[in-house]
Design a protein around this motif. Structure first.
Motif: not given
Length: 264
Positions: A25, A42, A44-47, A102, A105-107, A110, A145
């Motif tokens: 992440y 990748f 910021e904020g990607e995982c 890849r 993106e999910t809360s 985060d 996810t």
């Protein structure tokens, strides 16, 4: 099995054999990965997941910018224990052979990353009392996810025998030992050398050097790439070794070729 958080400004290109599945992440900055076929960036904020038994190069595009990833390595014993604990069936075969997956993106992801802060004990580890719990929590989030990850994470088979010619043309840029190439192609070292000689009509080390040098000649001569930017990318450990081998092969140094092309 460990969680890793780092903050580095190194811009050098690195390469890795991935022995275990790796979740990453990006908290700050960005990183580019090359899997032998294509480049993945990748930010910021990607995982995503780097799959085990794969070869990957990575480089920081901006060496002056802060870079902070969070990394979890899922080894086979942990995954087997998790699968048994939750009574998860053996999944079907993976639907993709991609080295990098890849993730959406999910809360949930985060929030999980933010939840790690109270348990960090330095940049390379979590508090041991909470480590397994955080690994399990992350794995539950990943499977919720992206359910298809089960077919990748719970696949414990050794690498199968693959098309050797296609594999080597895709991965010749990786500077790994010959026995690693043998393992990744599903062969013993002796079988790898035998099959390699039958296909390419020369020994693996000699073919790798020649192939990398041919690629370098094209990149410098036709694509105007700088020799100093190429030697690590093409699997040479030092610039001096690259330059010596290039001159031996072509009768001219990489720098001389680059200068000649600039003048034409």
């Amino acid at each position: 099995m460990r969680a890793i958080t780092t903050d580095t400004r190194s811009g050098l290109l690195n390469e890795q054999f991935i022995p275990d599945h790796v979740f990453m992440y990006i908290v700050k900055g960005s990183v580019c990965f090359f899997d032998g076929n294509q480049t993945h960036t990748f930010t910021e904020g990607e995982c995503g997941i780097a799959r085990k038994n794969r070869l990957i190069k990575f480089v920081l595009p901006d060496r002056d910018a802060p870079f902070e990833p969070v990394i979890f390595c899922f080894d086979t014993p942990f995954l087997q224990q998790f699968q048994e604990k939750h009574k998860l069936p053996r999944p079907a075969a993976p639907k993709t052979d991609e080295a990098l997956i890849r993730l959406p993106e999910t809360s949930l992801a985060d929030d999980f990353i933010r939840s790690l802060k109270p348990y960090q004990r330095g940049v390379m580890e979590l508090d041991e009392a909470f480590e397994n719990l955080k690994y399990e929590e992350l794995l539950v989030i990943l499977l919720k996810t992206a359910p298809d990850l089960a077919s990748i994470l719970f696949d414990y088979d050794m690498p199968e025998k693959v098309n050797l010619e296609a594999f080597m043309h895709r991965n010749f840029r990786f500077n790994v030992p010959i026995d690693r190439f043998a393992y990744l192609t599903g062969r013993s070292l002796s079988a790898f050398k035998r099959d390699f000689k039958a296909i390419f009509h020369e020994a693996p080390n000699r073919w790798l050097i020649r192939k990398r040098l041919q690629e370098a000649y094209v990149l410098i001569g036709q694509h105007k790439r700088k020799p100093s930017d190429l030697y690590l990318e093409l699997g040479f450990e030092t610039h001096s070794h690259f330059s010596f081998s290039f001159r031996k092969q072509f009768g001219i140094t990489p720098t001389e070729l680059a200068e000649r092309e600039r003048q034409t």
